[in-house]
Design a protein around this motif. Structure first.
Motif, PDB file in Angstrom:
ATOM      1  N   LEU A   1     125.713  47.603  20.772  1.00 22.87           N
ATOM      2  CA  LEU A   1     127.137  47.291  20.666  1.00 22.87           C
ATOM      3  C   LEU A   1     127.873  48.294  19.782  1.00 22.87           C
ATOM      4  CD1 LEU A   1     127.050  43.391  20.329  1.00 22.87           C
ATOM      5  CD2 LEU A   1     127.296  44.783  22.392  1.00 22.87           C
ATOM      6  N   ALA A   2     127.177  48.813  18.768  1.00 26.04           N
ATOM      7  CA  ALA A   2     127.819  49.768  17.856  1.00 26.04           C
ATOM      8  C   ALA A   2     128.305  51.009  18.594  1.00 26.04           C
ATOM      9  CB  ALA A   2     126.846  50.162  16.746  1.00 26.04           C
ATOM     10  N   ARG A   3     127.608  51.390  19.661  1.00 24.33           N
ATOM     11  CA  ARG A   3     128.012  52.565  20.440  1.00 24.33           C
ATOM     12  C   ARG A   3     129.333  52.342  21.179  1.00 24.33           C
ATOM     13  NH1 ARG A   3     122.325  52.764  21.061  1.00 24.33           N
ATOM     14  NH2 ARG A   3     122.377  51.475  22.941  1.00 24.33           N
ATOM     15  N   LEU A   4     129.727  51.073  21.324  1.00 26.43           N
ATOM     16  CA  LEU A   4     130.914  50.740  22.104  1.00 26.43           C
ATOM     17  C   LEU A   4     132.039  50.144  21.266  1.00 26.43           C
ATOM     18  CD1 LEU A   4     128.960  48.912  24.959  1.00 26.43           C
ATOM     19  CD2 LEU A   4     129.876  51.224  25.089  1.00 26.43           C
ATOM     20  N   ALA A   5     131.763  49.842  19.999  1.00 23.56           N
ATOM     21  CA  ALA A   5     132.703  49.076  19.187  1.00 23.56           C
ATOM     22  C   ALA A   5     133.975  49.857  18.868  1.00 23.56           C
ATOM     23  CB  ALA A   5     132.026  48.652  17.890  1.00 23.56           C
ATOM     24  N   ASN A   6     135.095  49.151  18.910  1.00 18.89           N
ATOM     25  CA  ASN A   6     136.396  49.709  18.549  1.00 18.89           C
ATOM     26  C   ASN A   6     137.224  48.600  17.893  1.00 18.89           C
ATOM     27  OD1 ASN A   6     138.620  51.354  18.302  1.00 18.89           O
ATOM     28  ND2 ASN A   6     139.332  51.014  20.403  1.00 18.89           N
ATOM     29  N   PRO A   7     137.429  48.670  16.560  1.00 19.57           N
ATOM     30  CA  PRO A   7     137.090  49.764  15.646  1.00 19.57           C
ATOM     31  C   PRO A   7     135.584  49.914  15.461  1.00 19.57           C
ATOM     32  CG  PRO A   7     137.872  47.831  14.454  1.00 19.57           C
ATOM     33  CD  PRO A   7     138.107  47.544  15.889  1.00 19.57           C
ATOM     34  N   PRO A   8     135.152  51.064  14.894  1.00 21.11           N
ATOM     35  CA  PRO A   8     133.719  51.327  14.733  1.00 21.11           C
ATOM     36  C   PRO A   8     133.025  50.252  13.908  1.00 21.11           C
ATOM     37  CG  PRO A   8     134.990  53.322  14.356  1.00 21.11           C
ATOM     38  CD  PRO A   8     135.988  52.207  14.457  1.00 21.11           C
ATOM     39  N   ALA A   9     131.743  50.078  14.184  1.00 21.36           N
ATOM     40  CA  ALA A   9     130.938  49.091  13.461  1.00 21.36           C
ATOM     41  C   ALA A   9     130.890  49.418  11.975  1.00 21.36           C
ATOM     42  CB  ALA A   9     129.534  49.058  14.038  1.00 21.36           C
ATOM     43  N   LYS A  10     130.914  48.369  11.140  1.00 23.13           N
ATOM     44  CA  LYS A  10     130.770  48.540   9.700  1.00 23.13           C
ATOM     45  C   LYS A  10     129.299  48.581   9.303  1.00 23.13           C
ATOM     46  CE  LYS A  10     135.095  46.056   8.767  1.00 23.13           C
ATOM     47  NZ  LYS A  10     135.671  44.801   8.193  1.00 23.13           N
ATOM     48  N   GLN A  11     128.485  47.798  10.002  1.00 21.78           N
ATOM     49  CA  GLN A  11     127.050  47.748   9.740  1.00 21.78           C
ATOM     50  C   GLN A  11     126.292  47.694  11.061  1.00 21.78           C
ATOM     51  OE1 GLN A  11     126.844  44.172   7.088  1.00 21.78           O
ATOM     52  NE2 GLN A  11     125.512  45.496   5.873  1.00 21.78           N
ATOM     53  N   VAL A  12     125.276  48.538  11.193  1.00 22.16           N
ATOM     54  CA  VAL A  12     124.377  48.491  12.352  1.00 22.16           C
ATOM     55  C   VAL A  12     123.022  48.016  11.842  1.00 22.16           C
ATOM     56  CG1 VAL A  12     123.338  49.762  14.251  1.00 22.16           C
ATOM     57  CG2 VAL A  12     125.623  50.386  13.442  1.00 22.16           C
ATOM     58  N   LEU A  13     122.618  46.837  12.275  1.00 23.35           N
ATOM     59  CA  LEU A  13     121.439  46.193  11.719  1.00 23.35           C
ATOM     60  C   LEU A  13     120.298  46.130  12.726  1.00 23.35           C
ATOM     61  CD1 LEU A  13     123.103  43.112   9.977  1.00 23.35           C
ATOM     62  CD2 LEU A  13     122.612  45.364   8.990  1.00 23.35           C
ATOM     63  N   ASP A  14     119.069  46.005  12.197  1.00 23.31           N
ATOM     64  CA  ASP A  14     117.956  45.671  13.082  1.00 23.31           C
ATOM     65  C   ASP A  14     118.086  44.201  13.475  1.00 23.31           C
ATOM     66  OD1 ASP A  14     116.470  43.918  11.245  1.00 23.31           O
ATOM     67  OD2 ASP A  14     115.912  45.735  10.162  1.00 23.31           O
ATOM     68  N   SER A  15     117.271  43.769  14.431  1.00 21.75           N
ATOM     69  CA  SER A  15     117.414  42.418  14.990  1.00 21.75           C
ATOM     70  C   SER A  15     117.237  41.341  13.930  1.00 21.75           C
ATOM     71  CB  SER A  15     116.387  42.209  16.103  1.00 21.75           C
ATOM     72  OG  SER A  15     116.473  43.231  17.061  1.00 21.75           O
ATOM     73  N   TRP A  16     116.291  41.520  13.029  1.00 29.86           N
ATOM     74  CA  TRP A  16     115.988  40.523  12.020  1.00 29.86           C
ATOM     75  C   TRP A  16     117.163  40.363  11.055  1.00 29.86           C
ATOM     76  CZ3 TRP A  16     112.793  43.629  14.551  1.00 29.86           C
ATOM     77  CH2 TRP A  16     111.613  43.100  15.073  1.00 29.86           C
ATOM     78  N   ALA A  17     117.709  41.484  10.593  1.00 27.48           N
ATOM     79  CA  ALA A  17     118.845  41.437   9.676  1.00 27.48           C
ATOM     80  C   ALA A  17     120.086  40.872  10.370  1.00 27.48           C
ATOM     81  CB  ALA A  17     119.131  42.832   9.122  1.00 27.48           C
ATOM     82  N   PHE A  18     120.253  41.191  11.644  1.00 27.55           N
ATOM     83  CA  PHE A  18     121.390  40.662  12.407  1.00 27.55           C
ATOM     84  C   PHE A  18     121.285  39.140  12.529  1.00 27.55           C
ATOM     85  CE2 PHE A  18     123.250  39.687  16.692  1.00 27.55           C
ATOM     86  CZ  PHE A  18     124.580  39.947  16.363  1.00 27.55           C
ATOM     87  N   ILE A  19     120.094  38.636  12.824  1.00 32.13           N
ATOM     88  CA  ILE A  19     119.887  37.187  12.916  1.00 32.13           C
ATOM     89  C   ILE A  19     120.099  36.538  11.553  1.00 32.13           C
ATOM     90  CG2 ILE A  19     118.137  35.401  13.327  1.00 32.13           C
ATOM     91  CD1 ILE A  19     117.058  37.242  15.597  1.00 32.13           C
ATOM     92  N   ASP A  20     119.670  37.206  10.488  1.00 32.55           N
ATOM     93  CA  ASP A  20     119.927  36.693   9.136  1.00 32.55           C
ATOM     94  C   ASP A  20     121.424  36.588   8.862  1.00 32.55           C
ATOM     95  OD1 ASP A  20     117.285  36.315   8.402  1.00 32.55           O
ATOM     96  OD2 ASP A  20     117.068  38.302   7.478  1.00 32.55           O
ATOM     97  N   ALA A  21     122.181  37.578   9.322  1.00 25.48           N
ATOM     98  CA  ALA A  21     123.637  37.572   9.113  1.00 25.48           C
ATOM     99  C   ALA A  21     124.278  36.399   9.855  1.00 25.48           C
ATOM    100  CB  ALA A  21     124.247  38.895   9.584  1.00 25.48           C
TER     101      ALA A  21
END
Length: 399
Positions: A373-393
């Motif tokens: 998703l970060a490759r497509l985000a507008n505005p740009p992503a603030k954080q690009v996380l691995d799957s585990w950290a994303f699920i934690d978020a």
């Protein structure tokens, strides 16, 4: 914090590779801390299916019919490479194909929209729901590789012994043959599922086939849909202010690229397989799509519509933490839990499912996301996380 109670279990169908890994993480971090999770567990991993000669798959389908709700992880459909890799006894059938046949269902898929991921097709303002017929065609075919010249025939032998016989081709050399089929009853179920879903969602239905070329096979879909619509649904559609529209599949594809969305596109089995990936990819990612198999007698199986993310799994085995997008798998669980709550009269379970979906989308819209998703985000992503950290978020947002 007291956990939300479930009155009845759902059928839990585990899967393969990276999605199997994340399946366990989602349960641990996003479900079990909040819900007293009740499931009947079926291991549909490739080796388990091979060891049981697919008995486990049929048992899982029966569980969905008995419990009325199931949730499924992505699974491998084997090929020759997989037979060697997993030391299988044989090429295994598609578990999705088996379950769809057993439930006589229709698959409904729709993209998950988030505000900061722009759709590649700028005219699409509303989700396009894709209704995929889930029986027959190439998924239950018969194939022959012929060694040389000869006569290829299509033969039907009735129960009384009478035959219908047609020549397919006088083969002048080596080649390939394929036989596919469908059933009027299954097409009728497909039509009713689509029309009922459209009425529930208040959206119009499009059907596209190639009846100009396949006058009998594809023409049968057109004829059955029109008959059922005219006899059972036309007055209801008129009252709801929606329509049923038939055109050639070529025209459907051309029109859909300029349409605003907000329709149900009914597709034959293979067409739906391909077109749902096109819609998901155009809307951001194959991992940003909901998928539910609905049977005519009220059974529901929720799943992620993408594959097992094989390349990420091999990296995971080397000790890497990958940025695999788990959103479709999360939404498979939320869909199943919401339906369980709806059927059992437990609104707190429905509410939890909605909150988990909102927490997931809020995290993305606040700029925290996986790499796809970060490759497509507008505005740009603030954080690009691995799957585990994303699920934690998401877990932190949910709390």
């Amino acid at each position: 914090m007291a956990k939300i109670e479930m009155k009845n279990p759902i059928a839990e169908l585990d899967g393969d590779e990276m999605t199997r890994v994340l399946w366990a993480v989602i349960k641990e971090k996003l479900l079990e801390p909040f819900v007293d999770l009740k499931t009947e567990y079926y291991d549909l991993g490739l080796k388990s299916r091979d060891d049981s000669d697919d008995k486990i798959t049929y048992a899982a389908a029966e569980a969905i019919k008995r419990l009325h709700v199931g949730v499924k992880c992505a699974t491998i459909t084997s090929n020759e490479a997989r037979v060697k890799e997993y030391n299988l006894k044989q090429l295994t059938r598609s578990p999705n194909g088996i379950i769809r046949e057993e439930l006589d269902g229709t698959v409904f898929r729709a993209p998950i929209f988030v505000n900061n991921i722009q759709c590649c097709v700028t005219s699409w303002k509303k989700p396009i729901v894709l209704g995929r017929h889930a029986y027959g065609d190439v998924y239950k075919n018969c194939e022959i590789k012929v060694p040389g010249a000869g006569k290829a025939e299509l033969v039907f032998t009735a129960e009384d012994g009478t035959e219908i016989r047609k020549t397919i081709q006088m083969m002048k050399g080596p080649g390939i043959l394929q036989g596919i089929h469908n059933m009027d009853k299954s097409i009728e179920s497909f039509a009713r599922c689509c029309f009922n879903y459209a009425l529930d969602q208040k959206i119009s239905v499009w059907l596209g086939t190639k009846d100009t070329i396949s006058k009998t096979y594809d023409g049968n879909f057109k004829t059955i849909f029109q008959k059922i619509f005219d006899e059972e649904f036309k007055a209801k559609f008129d009252a709801a202010g929606i329509e049923y529209f038939y055109t050639l599949i070529d025209d459907c594809v051309a029109r859909i690229m300029k349409h605003e969305g907000g329709i149900l596109w009914a597709c034959k089995n293979y067409d739906g397989d391909v077109m749902s990936d096109m819609i998901a990819s155009a809307c951001g990612s194959l991992a940003m799509m909901t998928s539910v198999l609905v049977s005519p007698d009220g059974n529901f199986e929720y799943e992620a519509s993408h594959g097992t993310v094989q390349k990420h799994y091999y990296r995971y085995l080397k000790g890497e933490k990958t940025s695999t997008n788990p959103v479709a798998t999360i939404f498979a669980w939320t869909g199943a839990l919401a339906k369980r709550g709806e059927l059992d009269g437990t609104p707190e379970l429905v509410d939890f499912a909605k909150k988990l979906e909102k927490a997931t989308l809020d995290v993305i819209e606040e700029g925290t996301m996986t790499g796809d998703l970060a490759r497509l985000a507008n505005p740009p992503a603030k954080q690009v996380l691995d799957s585990w950290a994303f699920i934690d978020a998401i877990a932190a947002k949910l709390k």
